[in-house]
Scaffold this motif. Sequence first.
Motif, short mmCIF file in Angstrom:
data_model
loop_
_atom_site.label_atom_id
_atom_site.label_comp_id
_atom_site.label_asym_id
_atom_site.label_seq_id
_atom_site.Cartn_x
_atom_site.Cartn_y
_atom_site.Cartn_z
N ALA A 107 0.91 -1.21 -0.07
CA ALA A 107 -0.11 0.03 0.19
C ALA A 107 0.85 1.38 -0.18
CB ALA A 107 -0.85 0.05 1.19
N ALA A 108 1.94 1.24 0.63
CA ALA A 108 2.91 2.57 0.94
C ALA A 108 3.54 2.57 -0.59
CB ALA A 108 3.87 2.02 1.75
N ARG A 160 -4.76 0.11 2.47
CA ARG A 160 -4.48 -1.20 2.81
C ARG A 160 -5.67 -2.17 2.40
NH1 ARG A 160 -2.06 -0.70 8.58
NH2 ARG A 160 -3.88 0.36 8.64
N GLU A 161 -6.94 -1.63 2.56
CA GLU A 161 -8.29 -2.25 2.21
C GLU A 161 -8.25 -2.54 0.70
OE1 GLU A 161 -10.83 -4.52 3.06
OE2 GLU A 161 -9.78 -3.74 4.58
N ILE A 187 -7.85 -6.12 -4.15
CA ILE A 187 -6.92 -6.46 -5.22
C ILE A 187 -6.56 -8.10 -5.34
CG2 ILE A 187 -5.11 -6.04 -6.88
CD1 ILE A 187 -5.51 -3.13 -6.12
N LEU A 188 -5.83 -8.20 -4.15
CA LEU A 188 -5.32 -9.43 -4.03
C LEU A 188 -6.67 -10.42 -3.94
CD1 LEU A 188 -2.51 -8.99 -1.59
CD2 LEU A 188 -2.35 -8.96 -3.83
N LYS A 189 -7.65 -10.31 -3.40
CA LYS A 189 -8.56 -11.34 -3.31
C LYS A 189 -9.56 -11.42 -4.57
CE LYS A 189 -13.22 -11.73 -0.75
NZ LYS A 189 -14.16 -11.12 -0.17
N LYS A 190 -9.53 -10.23 -5.57
CA LYS A 190 -10.00 -10.42 -6.80
C LYS A 190 -9.22 -11.26 -7.57
CE LYS A 190 -10.65 -7.37 -10.63
NZ LYS A 190 -10.41 -6.00 -11.07
N HIS A 191 -7.85 -11.42 -7.43
CA HIS A 191 -7.10 -12.20 -8.35
C HIS A 191 -6.62 -13.67 -7.63
CE1 HIS A 191 -6.30 -9.36 -11.57
NE2 HIS A 191 -6.48 -8.38 -10.48
N LYS A 192 -7.47 -13.79 -6.57
CA LYS A 192 -7.36 -15.04 -5.92
C LYS A 192 -6.19 -15.25 -4.93
CE LYS A 192 -10.69 -17.23 -8.61
NZ LYS A 192 -11.77 -16.59 -8.51
#
Length: 127
Positions: A79-80, A86-87, A92-97
Amino acid sequence: MLLVYGKARKNRREAKALYGQRYPDRTQPHDKYFHWLERLLKTEIIEEEPNEFIVSEEAEINTLACIEVDPTTSVRQIAANVGIGRESVRNILKKHKFKPFKYQVHHHLYEADHQRMLEFCNWFMVQ
């Protein structure tokens, strides 16, 4: 508080005094809380779809690039580096599994370790 504010004809100071008269055993709110109610009543509330997040495509690509370069990088560090929240990184990470994990260092196992573990298990069972 909202009813008292309406009864006081939307006068903050009068609402504070009326609230104090009606509820003497409660903590008396500061008149800024009635100002907050005033602002809330004037604001038009727009409901958004749940779980909807908007991130630029560039930020999404940069986030995935950070993971590609170093998969052990924390969400906070990504995020930095990317310049988003951070959310948003988590979404994004959840979207790309991608799944979150914590990197843990373990000792290396050697060939002789297997035999010693078996000896310990046998000893423990006897005990």
